[in-house]
Enzyme design. Sequence first.
Site, PDB file in Angstrom:
ATOM      1  N   GLU A 113       0.822  -1.216   0.000  1.00 34.05           N
ATOM      2  CA  GLU A 113       0.000   0.000   0.000  1.00 34.05           C
ATOM      3  C   GLU A 113       0.853   1.262   0.000  1.00 34.05           C
ATOM      4  O   GLU A 113       0.459   2.289  -0.546  1.00 34.05           O
ATOM      5  CB  GLU A 113      -0.953   0.008   1.196  1.00 34.05           C
ATOM      6  CG  GLU A 113      -2.091  -1.001   1.099  1.00 34.05           C
ATOM      7  CD  GLU A 113      -1.699  -2.396   1.545  1.00 34.05           C
ATOM      8  OE1 GLU A 113      -0.515  -2.621   1.893  1.00 34.05           O
ATOM      9  OE2 GLU A 113      -2.582  -3.288   1.566  1.00 34.05           O
ATOM     10  N   PHE A 155     -11.929  -8.294  13.340  1.00 34.77           N
ATOM     11  CA  PHE A 155     -10.799  -8.662  12.491  1.00 34.77           C
ATOM     12  C   PHE A 155     -10.476  -7.527  11.512  1.00 34.77           C
ATOM     13  O   PHE A 155     -11.345  -7.023  10.823  1.00 34.77           O
ATOM     14  CB  PHE A 155     -11.124  -9.943  11.712  1.00 34.77           C
ATOM     15  CG  PHE A 155     -10.010 -10.342  10.774  1.00 34.77           C
ATOM     16  CD1 PHE A 155      -8.761 -10.702  11.278  1.00 34.77           C
ATOM     17  CD2 PHE A 155     -10.193 -10.316   9.405  1.00 34.77           C
ATOM     18  CE1 PHE A 155      -7.723 -11.039  10.421  1.00 34.77           C
ATOM     19  CE2 PHE A 155      -9.161 -10.655   8.538  1.00 34.77           C
ATOM     20  CZ  PHE A 155      -7.924 -11.019   9.054  1.00 34.77           C
ATOM     21  N   GLN A 156      -9.221  -7.126  11.498  1.00 36.01           N
ATOM     22  CA  GLN A 156      -8.727  -6.050  10.636  1.00 36.01           C
ATOM     23  C   GLN A 156      -9.447  -4.723  10.854  1.00 36.01           C
ATOM     24  O   GLN A 156      -9.567  -3.913   9.949  1.00 36.01           O
ATOM     25  CB  GLN A 156      -8.749  -6.457   9.162  1.00 36.01           C
ATOM     26  CG  GLN A 156      -7.738  -7.571   8.892  1.00 36.01           C
ATOM     27  CD  GLN A 156      -7.443  -7.786   7.426  1.00 36.01           C
ATOM     28  OE1 GLN A 156      -8.285  -7.564   6.566  1.00 36.01           O
ATOM     29  NE2 GLN A 156      -6.228  -8.223   7.131  1.00 36.01           N
ATOM     30  N   LYS A 162     -18.056  -1.715   5.405  1.00 39.12           N
ATOM     31  CA  LYS A 162     -18.425  -2.713   4.407  1.00 39.12           C
ATOM     32  C   LYS A 162     -19.930  -2.689   4.119  1.00 39.12           C
ATOM     33  O   LYS A 162     -20.349  -2.825   2.965  1.00 39.12           O
ATOM     34  CB  LYS A 162     -17.996  -4.098   4.900  1.00 39.12           C
ATOM     35  CG  LYS A 162     -17.731  -5.038   3.734  1.00 39.12           C
ATOM     36  CD  LYS A 162     -16.956  -6.265   4.162  1.00 39.12           C
ATOM     37  CE  LYS A 162     -16.881  -7.252   3.008  1.00 39.12           C
ATOM     38  NZ  LYS A 162     -16.216  -8.497   3.397  1.00 39.12           N
ATOM     39  N   MET A 203      23.784   9.711   3.624  1.00 44.38           N
ATOM     40  CA  MET A 203      23.515  10.985   4.294  1.00 44.38           C
ATOM     41  C   MET A 203      23.754  10.864   5.789  1.00 44.38           C
ATOM     42  O   MET A 203      24.314  11.760   6.421  1.00 44.38           O
ATOM     43  CB  MET A 203      22.070  11.416   4.010  1.00 44.38           C
ATOM     44  CG  MET A 203      21.731  12.781   4.536  1.00 44.38           C
ATOM     45  SD  MET A 203      22.805  14.035   3.836  1.00 44.38           S
ATOM     46  CE  MET A 203      21.750  14.701   2.559  1.00 44.38           C
TER      47      MET A 203
HETATM   48  C1  TPP Z   1      11.930   5.987   5.999  1.00 45.57           C
HETATM   49  C2  TPP Z   1      13.169   6.677   6.432  1.00 45.57           C
HETATM   50  N1  TPP Z   1      13.987   6.127   7.354  1.00 45.57           N
HETATM   51  C3  TPP Z   1      15.122   6.757   7.729  1.00 45.57           C
HETATM   52  C4  TPP Z   1      15.482   7.951   7.175  1.00 45.57           C
HETATM   53  C5  TPP Z   1      16.755   8.660   7.609  1.00 45.57           C
HETATM   54  N2  TPP Z   1      17.683   8.795   6.472  1.00 45.57           N
HETATM   55  C6  TPP Z   1      17.774   9.926   5.741  1.00 45.57           C
HETATM   56  S1  TPP Z   1      18.857   9.810   4.491  1.00 45.57           S
HETATM   57  C7  TPP Z   1      19.261   8.241   4.905  1.00 45.57           C
HETATM   58  C8  TPP Z   1      20.284   7.468   4.135  1.00 45.57           C
HETATM   59  C9  TPP Z   1      19.819   7.118   2.789  1.00 45.57           C
HETATM   60  O1  TPP Z   1      20.709   6.189   2.250  1.00 45.57           O
HETATM   61  P1  TPP Z   1      20.677   5.834   0.723  1.00 45.57           P
HETATM   62  O2  TPP Z   1      19.297   5.536   0.302  1.00 45.57           O
HETATM   63  O3  TPP Z   1      21.711   4.816   0.436  1.00 45.57           O
HETATM   64  O4  TPP Z   1      21.057   7.238   0.045  1.00 45.57           O
HETATM   65  P2  TPP Z   1      22.475   8.000   0.116  1.00 45.57           P
HETATM   66  O5  TPP Z   1      22.366   9.015   1.205  1.00 45.57           O
HETATM   67  O6  TPP Z   1      23.536   7.012   0.373  1.00 45.57           O
HETATM   68  O7  TPP Z   1      22.575   8.659  -1.217  1.00 45.57           O
HETATM   69  C10 TPP Z   1      18.545   7.825   6.033  1.00 45.57           C
HETATM   70  C11 TPP Z   1      18.678   6.518   6.685  1.00 45.57           C
HETATM   71  C12 TPP Z   1      14.575   8.511   6.233  1.00 45.57           C
HETATM   72  N3  TPP Z   1      14.790   9.703   5.669  1.00 45.57           N
HETATM   73  N4  TPP Z   1      13.466   7.847   5.854  1.00 45.57           N
END
Ligand code: TPP
Lengths: 173, 577
Positions: B67, B129-130, B179, B492
């Site tokens: 989803e 349920f659900q 429903k 990042m």
């Molecule tokens: C759902 C979610 N979980 C955690 C984060 C925190 N977060 C921001 S950037 C990042 C790293 C992303 O890594 P990648 O997809 O390999 O991209 P890169 O920065 O290496 O280009 C994380 C864990 C987020 N933004 N979204």
Amino acid sequence: MEENKNFTVSVYTENNIGILNRLSAIFLKRHINIESMTVSKSEIEHVHRFTFVVIVPETLIRKVVLQLEKQIEVIGAYYHTEDEIIYHETALFKISSEHLYDDKIQDKMKFRRAHIISITERWFVIEASGLKEDIDNMYEKLKPFGLLQFVRSGRIAITKPKMAISEILAEIN
Amino acid sequence: METLNTKVNEVKTSKTVKITGAEAVIKCLLAEGVDLAYGYPGGAIMPVYDEIYKYQDQFHHVLTRHEQGAIHAAQGFARVTGKVGMVFATSGPGATNLVTGIADAQIDSTPLVCITGQVGSHLLGSDAFQETDIIGISTPVTKWNYQVTKASEIPEIIAKAFYIAKSGRPGPVLIDITKDAQFGELDYSYKKCEKVRSYKAVPKLNIEKVKEAAELINSAKKPFIVWGQGVILGGAEQEFKKFIEKTNIPSACTGLGLSALETAHPLHVGMVGMHGNYAPNVLTNSCDVLIAIGMRFDDRVTGNLATYAKQAKVIHFEIDPAEVDKNVKTDIAVIADVKETLTKIMQFVDKGEHKEWMTAFDKLYQIEVNEVINDQLNPTKQGLTMGEVLGGINKETNGDAIIVSDVGQHQMFAWRYANFVKTRSNVTSGGLGTMGFALPAAIGAKMGAPDREVVAIIGDGGYQMTCNELGTILQTKAAVKIVVLNNSYLGMVRQWQELFFDKRYASTEMVSPNFVKLAEAYDIEAVKVSKREDLAGAIKTMMASKEAYFLEVVIEQEDNIFPMIPTGASVSDIRLS
Ligand SMILES: Cc1ncc(C[n+]2csc(CCOP(=O)(O)OP(=O)(O)O)c2C)c(N)n1
Ligand SMILES: [Mg+2]
């Protein structure tokens, strides 16, 4: 730091399920404690009125009120300071009947807008109403007699400045 | 709602026919001009899916693999078309799986209507349920939501949902339909919603404020514009361009404002914000009048508010009253539709000339080119850079592609280096920063703009959050170009660990599967590039393909994204390294 003040927030809404959740979520998001809340009909048919009391800085309540107002089912939201409103709270005190003929209790009640509204063999109930301080005072005075139960209503308030709900409704429709 | 109940409508008019609530759902959507939805079926929404089956020659449904994928796809569709994205899910886990996308759409003002199935109304509140309280759960992250418990409510509520989702500042709406309301019958007739009495979609423009703003702009020596997504949402790209060209004011955008004005426009001085361009960030603190247009002073844009544009008078053109004075105190606010504001202001602003002031931007831009941009676009180090991949894509697409980015370093590189020539070309998760957004959003974007190239730029981390949607590509043949920039890290976060946590790389090193094989398992042509000499050719082949295509580029592992405004620092203290 800007000082915290008492604000009474009046929110006029449609009468639909779930609005309370939506409004309280906005206070929650800003980590604001709601001191009191009252929901009732308003002067306009099918329009509900929420009255919240919060203690926050004015710059914050201004933003919160705009965010409340932004909710689809909110018709208008306002905040007012203590001197812009006429307000009222009510409290009920349940006390053991052994104190009923105690002069001290009779004394306490004399000077307040307080009266006994129910008496049984075992307990009696005092109703008091007025400003928040009046009820605080009454609470302090009655506490020594042992409160079997205490409950206090949310604030209800009429504002001195106009809240132009009918005009807002007329403008959109 | 009472006016619509069956009793009133029992007197049959030629316009009404008795149908089920589920059929009414599809008929209402068709009446709204919606013939495409994303979703995932389940028990509580089965009556509606049965109607989707019956209406399949008129109404198209895309089955995603989760989803979350459905809602991000609908977001991608909405972002490139400006139309309302449509999502279906079942009750319970189906509904809760939508929540991330709903929150994302709410913070990025994306118009969506989500319809969830709910247990029968006699079961509500019984932990059936659900059963889940999706109204309660989604309340803080929807523009509006509503639970339908009677079939007769459906037409009016769906009409209202569409009106609310797309009018004013757009946003997501969720309708939860029990429903029994789907099975129940109603006398169907549909009337589009044009107003909701408690909701003022567009505030009335105050012409005096427009005049005041124009006066201040005319008297400014160093005016500076920061525009946001509002320009795109308000369809005001042309008016915006006319306005800046008449006043000759240097203009920078927020991340979501990208592509409203072509990147190469001489007055486009780049992007503001944490990883934005050097000149517009630094000069935010030198301008005398700051004109904010359809943007909300997000903290990623302003850095430390206490030192943000304190010297400047601030003008704010904004549709949402709650955004005015929320973060930055304005001197003049025009609270209205941005297109109307920009149209009206033209007669009051003088033709302007700000040559010397523009030179200040050029000078700082040169510094950024020398210290940052050159190293990215024409690197001398051995490892590949994310910047050069974007540079290569620009070359092949002439900036004509829709760039869908995920979240992380690669996203910031995409925002900084992608070249845009058309509006609605930057599809990204801005306010929420939702990893996993890009792949499904790209599918929706491609369906919304089938004649355009859609290139998804994704990190190795985020890709693995929603790469199950490769299945949706397999099934729908959506011809998206998937570029995974693989630095073997949650880059990042690793960068922050390097800069602010003494290089303690806690759980950011990432071992990944063979991405090429994975794509191939879904019948998608796939290539991996790790050498510079192979990059340009690989991008060319990818862009020449008429089908979905997967390209993995192995990136220098510990590369960082600069410039950067560290959290809590001032915009003018932006670091180049
Ligand atoms: C759902 C979610 N979980 C955690 C984060 C925190 N977060 C921001 S950037 C990042 C790293 C992303 O890594 P990648 O997809 O390999 O991209 P890169 O920065 O290496 O280009 C994380 C864990 C987020 N933004 N979204
Ligand atoms: Mg990575």
